[in-house]
Design an enzyme around this catalytic site. Sequence first.
Site, PDB file in Angstrom:
ATOM      1  N   CYS A  68       0.818  -1.229   0.000  1.00 17.32           N
ATOM      2  CA  CYS A  68       0.000   0.000   0.000  1.00 17.32           C
ATOM      3  C   CYS A  68       0.844   1.268   0.000  1.00 17.32           C
ATOM      4  O   CYS A  68       0.321   2.362  -0.147  1.00 17.32           O
ATOM      5  CB  CYS A  68      -0.945  -0.015   1.188  1.00 17.32           C
ATOM      6  SG  CYS A  68      -1.953  -1.491   1.196  1.00 17.32           S
ATOM      7  N   HIS A  98      -2.949   6.634   3.103  1.00 17.85           N
ATOM      8  CA  HIS A  98      -3.503   5.385   2.571  1.00 17.85           C
ATOM      9  C   HIS A  98      -4.836   5.119   3.283  1.00 17.85           C
ATOM     10  O   HIS A  98      -4.931   5.229   4.516  1.00 17.85           O
ATOM     11  CB  HIS A  98      -2.495   4.262   2.804  1.00 17.85           C
ATOM     12  CG  HIS A  98      -3.069   2.907   2.571  1.00 17.85           C
ATOM     13  ND1 HIS A  98      -3.798   2.615   1.445  1.00 17.85           N
ATOM     14  CD2 HIS A  98      -3.048   1.772   3.320  1.00 17.85           C
ATOM     15  CE1 HIS A  98      -4.199   1.343   1.515  1.00 17.85           C
ATOM     16  NE2 HIS A  98      -3.756   0.819   2.643  1.00 17.85           N
ATOM     17  N   ASN A 116     -10.286  -0.522   1.214  1.00 19.45           N
ATOM     18  CA  ASN A 116      -8.830  -0.376   1.088  1.00 19.45           C
ATOM     19  C   ASN A 116      -8.418  -0.882  -0.289  1.00 19.45           C
ATOM     20  O   ASN A 116      -8.477  -2.086  -0.546  1.00 19.45           O
ATOM     21  CB  ASN A 116      -8.174  -1.196   2.209  1.00 19.45           C
ATOM     22  CG  ASN A 116      -6.663  -1.215   2.137  1.00 19.45           C
ATOM     23  OD1 ASN A 116      -6.072  -0.806   1.137  1.00 19.45           O
ATOM     24  ND2 ASN A 116      -6.033  -1.707   3.195  1.00 19.45           N
TER      25      ASN A 116
END
Length: 319
Positions: free
Chosen positions: A114, A240, A270
């Site tokens: 990520c 993020h 996500n």
Amino acid sequence: MNGIELCATGCSLPTRRVTNDDMAKLVDTSDEWIRSRTGIGERLFCQGGETTTDLAIGAARDALERSGVPVSQVGTCIVATMTPDWASPATACLVAQELGLAQDIPCFDLSAACTGFVYGLRVAQGLLTPERPYGIVVGAEALSRVLDFTDRTTCVLFGDGAGAVVVHGVPDPPLHAVLGSVGDLGALNLAGGNTARETYLRMNGKEVFRFAVQTIPTCIRRVLDEAHASLEDVDWVVCHQANERIIDAAVRRLGASPTRFYKNMERYGNTGAASIPIALDELVRQGMLRSGMQVLCVGFGGGLTWGGALIPYRHQKRS
Ligand code: ACO
């Protein structure tokens, strides 16, 4: 080229919308649990053979068209992903071919989970030249392909999508970025497709949560120190988008105002390396990130990896 500016954004999102109630039909969970623990309300999943490569091409094309930059001036294409369709060729090579980029520029995928998009910004900066001062950095994931839909502790968290930016290499100001990693197999892992191991994403949520809450404030402080700036000089902080509670806890630790910390995990979940560029694109489309503003991107995730970069946004639509 010591620095980079963001000059355009783009995104490509799959169309299959999956709500928390839909997830509750697959595993023992509820809309209430998912929303209160994560801030996630729904996510988008690929369908009908849609791939990471398709999403990456769509996002990169969108950003390039909106920049007006001629392909001859693009000096690199980097795709951050942990779900590439192929170990080889790299997704970025296929994006470059589809967009008609020059054949004598480096195009490659970047594996930093990520944090991959933030790593990509820093790497792109080092590859730009006065002759080819523009770069394309993409974050693209089809995480639904690697989710175990019997494991409620992971499958409710993730979504698919891609975001991209066109960056412009400039001599000044220098890019202020910090990157790091701490090797940890247990916190989050996903085996490569050609191993004998299972190819589901596994995660120790509590460990990643603790890591993220400690890392985000440290990372932000280090970038600001390097830039001799304060949070007041930053227009947007784009972390993020893993979990609303992670961002809220980091904001509290910093003693900062939450208004500058953008959040959109409610609609996408996500999306791994794609979450920061998707958020940047939303900010631009909504007129909230405007030319001359400063944005601080903060990534954290599998590896474990972390990184932050302070970048000016300067839109320069060329004819
Ligand atoms: N629905 C209902 N109950 C659930 C679910 C679910 N989907 N998932 C877990 N539970 C249960 C657990 O089984 C546990 O039950 P028990 O007490 O009977 O054992 C209870 O809920 C509490 O579980 P916890 O793991 O303690 O829940 P927590 O509040 O820590 O939240 C979460 C879990 C949301 C995963 C959190 O730890 C988190 O967000 N961690 C960070 C994850 C993350 O950001 N990952 C991405 C990294 S980025 C990358 O590189 C891809």
